[in-house]
Design a protein around this motif. Structure first.
Motif, PDB file in Angstrom:
ATOM      1  N   SER A  11       0.855  -1.194   0.000  1.00 21.27           N
ATOM      2  CA  SER A  11       0.000   0.000   0.000  1.00 21.27           C
ATOM      3  C   SER A  11       0.884   1.234   0.000  1.00 21.27           C
ATOM      4  CB  SER A  11      -0.901   0.027   1.240  1.00 21.27           C
ATOM      5  OG  SER A  11      -0.119   0.175   2.421  1.00 21.27           O
ATOM      6  N   SER A  12       0.269   2.381  -0.241  1.00 24.44           N
ATOM      7  CA  SER A  12       1.011   3.637  -0.181  1.00 24.44           C
ATOM      8  C   SER A  12       1.485   3.896   1.243  1.00 24.44           C
ATOM      9  CB  SER A  12       0.124   4.791  -0.647  1.00 24.44           C
ATOM     10  OG  SER A  12       0.820   6.017  -0.542  1.00 24.44           O
ATOM     11  N   ARG A  13       0.648   3.542   2.190  1.00 22.97           N
ATOM     12  CA  ARG A  13       1.021   3.723   3.596  1.00 22.97           C
ATOM     13  C   ARG A  13       2.247   2.874   3.926  1.00 22.97           C
ATOM     14  NH1 ARG A  13      -3.141   2.632   8.660  1.00 22.97           N
ATOM     15  NH2 ARG A  13      -1.723   3.315  10.331  1.00 22.97           N
ATOM     16  N   ASN A  14       2.276   1.643   3.449  1.00 26.69           N
ATOM     17  CA  ASN A  14       3.409   0.758   3.631  1.00 26.69           C
ATOM     18  C   ASN A  14       4.668   1.356   2.996  1.00 26.69           C
ATOM     19  OD1 ASN A  14       4.539  -2.207   1.994  1.00 26.69           O
ATOM     20  ND2 ASN A  14       4.913  -1.757   4.137  1.00 26.69           N
ATOM     21  N   ALA A  15       4.507   1.914   1.792  1.00 24.54           N
ATOM     22  CA  ALA A  15       5.640   2.521   1.087  1.00 24.54           C
ATOM     23  C   ALA A  15       6.186   3.725   1.852  1.00 24.54           C
ATOM     24  CB  ALA A  15       5.225   2.933  -0.320  1.00 24.54           C
ATOM     25  N   GLU A  16       5.289   4.569   2.358  1.00 28.64           N
ATOM     26  CA  GLU A  16       5.731   5.760   3.084  1.00 28.64           C
ATOM     27  C   GLU A  16       6.411   5.395   4.402  1.00 28.64           C
ATOM     28  OE1 GLU A  16       5.685   8.931   1.839  1.00 28.64           O
ATOM     29  OE2 GLU A  16       5.151   7.763   0.051  1.00 28.64           O
TER      30      GLU A  16
END
Length: 615
Positions: free
Chosen positions: A525-530
């Motif tokens: 997810s984007s949250r995981n990436a950030e």
């Protein structure tokens, strides 16, 4: 008196334990600092041993080297403490008492902490300080590491003509921790120029006698024996040794029969022990000949076991895919076993099992590894951290792994406990990753850490961790090279998210013949990436990757699709440079790494077809 003349004629009695006497008086700090702070107390202990009959006194300088004194902020006091140690000993000695400057070993079982060059520099500083006070000789004692003792003895012989006593220490009866027999070790020390060779510490009189039964009397040097009083007990938070002076004196008579020319005492021995030794051997002629008892070697001792194909060797010849699947945090393994089977069917060559990653307790990886091997015909790679087990536990764990046929291991330091579920738990770290690699290599040679034969040689294939996500890549490569020298046979990297970084890693490591499995972990997810970009040390995601993950918005399916696409592109790039691929499954989402595994095989198959057509 002349030491070399006296030892030719009679049995000399050494001093007992300085540390034991200070410890019994409630001192539990830097004993050597007392040479400055309370020299009268040190002198009184020496005087008690002289009164008991000691012919040889040893200065209170065992740990007075730069590295040990640094623990107490005393690294600038090396010269002063050592010189004062000789002065105090000389003041306590009688006219017919010899004063030896004591230098103890520096290496612990974390052999990687200090290089041999650092040890030599520290030794020279201590040696020169002692020599400034004109001792009658130098005593090198409590050296478990033969390489260190041989190195410092060579220096001492070059720098002084004074008599030198060189004592090794044993964990096991008759053998050094590198597996060398005591007889060979003493012969090599004699050849290196030691005037007296011997053994001290760790073992009591009984076990030292057992060790010396297999050792010939030295023909060009003399034999010294400094046993502990007994095996220690632990009472009310303190180490306690049995008070057995009469027994100690009786055993001194037996040590004489083994050729001992100097008999002293180590841990737990008191002036009463030394008095008993003096009474027992005084006036007796030294023994110059004896019958050596040779140990019978069992036929099955150190037998080889048939090895399985090594993943590292396989990676030298063809594409090899490792997939990490974390053991569950809760009881119940149905989903885990389902994931492992899915990865096997997808074509993974091995499933790797972390060892309580992020310092969070999980189901034992050795239990899951055994199940995978038995029920799914998967050859797992077991991660092994330095964090959770002391040296005893690590050896036991390795013997268990070998017994179960789990021979693929990945050695890692392990995340510190403070970042996990139990921040107050102890992080052990008895060994560094370098030391653990060396220990496993020694297991493969059929020897435990203590040098005791294991009965069989293990067949571990040793993988190590490589973190390319650092500011100075060449430093990380130097660590790799050091791990190779300790016994590492392959490397698994931390996850990489940049194709340019894959090229950089290849250029920095292409001189190495050791296989590298390049780490790739799909984003979820984007949250995981950030989180990875901002909070995981050393990892920076390219803007293009972060934008691609952000484009998925809050749609989990679309985020997974983007994450897989990014991982596939990275994998294809990695396949151009490396045979080894290491896929890291996020959050037990095995369907992601299974799909990438299939993609690797698909790309390989298409390339083989392309080569065939071109041919």
């Amino acid at each position: 008196m002349n030491f070399k003349e006296e030892i030719q004629k009679r049995i000399l009695v050494g001093e007992g334990a300085m540390g034991t006497q200070l410890y019994s008086h409630g001192i539990d700090a830097c004993y050597e600092e007392l040479n400055i702070l309370n020299p009268e107390q040190v002198e009184r202990i020496h005087e008690a041993y002289v009164k008991a009959g000691a012919d040889i006194l040893q200065s209170n300088t065992y740990g007075a080297n730069y590295f040990k004194l640094k623990r107490y902020g005393l690294e600038d006091e090396v010269s002063r403490i050592n010189r004062k140690g000789i002065q105090i000993t000389r003041k306590a000695a009688k006219e017919n008492t010899f004063v030896f400057g004591t230098i103890g070993a520096t290496r612990s079982f974390r052999k990687s902490d200090l290089s041999l060059d650092e040890i030599k520099r520290g030794f020279r500083e201590q040696l020169y300080s002692l020599l400034m006070e004109n001792p009658d000789g130098i005593l090198l004692e409590t050296y478990y590491d033969f390489e260190e003792l041989h190195a410092v003895l060579t220096i001492a012989k070059r720098e002084t003509a004074l008599p030198i006593i060189s004592n090794v220490s044993l964990h096991e009866i008759g053998y050094l921790q590198n597996g060398m027999h005591l007889g060979e070790a003493l012969l090599r020390l004699q050849d290196a120029g030691a005037d007296v060779v011997g053994v001290n510490c760790r073992l009591g009189p009984h076990h030292m006698l057992s060790s010396l039964e297999e050792v010939p009397i030295p023909d060009r040097s003399f034999l010294a024996v400094y046993p502990n009083a007994s095996l220690p007990d632990f009472e009310d938070g303190k180490l306690v040794y049995q008070a057995n002076p009469d027994y100690f004196g009786q055993k001194a008579l037996e040590l004489r029969l083994e050729g001992a020319r100097i008999i002293g005492g180590c841990c737990g021995t008191t002036p009463l022990h030394i008095q008993s030794v003096k009474k027992a051997v005084e006036g007796l002629e030294p023994i110059v000949k004896k019958k050596v008892k040779y140990r019978k070697i069992e036929v099955n001792e150190l037998q080889d076991r048939k090895p399985e194909q090594s993943l590292s060797k396989q990676a030298l010849e063809k594409r090899t895919i490792l997939v990490e699947l974390d053991p569950p945090k809760k009881l119940g393994i149905a989903k885990f076993m389902e994931g492992a089977e899915a990865l096997r069917k997808a074509g993974a060559d091995s499933v790797t099992l972390a060892d309580n990653s992020l310092a969070t307790p999980r189901i034992s990886n050795i239990s899951l590894g055994s199940l995978l091997k038995e029920k799914s015909n998967i050859n797992p790679m077991i991660h092994l951290t330095c964090r959770d087990r002391n040296l005893i536990g690590l050896q036991s764990h390795l013997m268990g792994l070998s017994t179960l046929g789990l021979n693929e291991v990945l050695v890692v330091t392990g995340d510190p406990s403070k970042i996990g579920d139990f921040p107050g738990a102890t992080s052990v770290y008895d060994l560094s990753s370098f030391d653990l690699i060396a220990l496993i290599k020694q297991f493969n040679e059929g020897l435990s850490y203590s040098g005791k034969p294991l009965g069989q040689k293990t067949n571990f294939n040793i993988s190590a961790a490589f973190n390319p996500n650092v500011r100075y890549l060449h430093k990380a490569v130097e660590r790799m090279e050091k791990k190779i020298s300790f016994g590492a046979q392959s490397f698994l990297t931390q996850p990489i998210y940049s194709e340019n970084q894959i090229d950089e890693v290849y250029e920095a490591t292409k001189h190495l013949k050791t296989p590298i499995f390049l780490g790739i972990m799909p984003l979820t997810s984007s949250r995981n990436a950030e989180f990875i970009h901002h909070e995981v040390p050393g990892i920076t995601l390219p803007d293009s990757v972060r934008k691609a993950m952000a484009s998925a918005g809050g749609d989990p399916a679309q985020a997974a699709k983007e994450g897989i696409a990014i991982a596939k592109a990275l994998t294809e790039k990695a396949m151009e440079k490396f045979n080894g691929i290491y896929l890291i499954t996020p959050f037990l989402r095995f369907e992601l790494t299974a799909e990438i595994t299939k993609h690797v095989h698909k790309i390989d198959a298409s390339r083989r077809v392309e080569v065939t057509v071109n041919d």
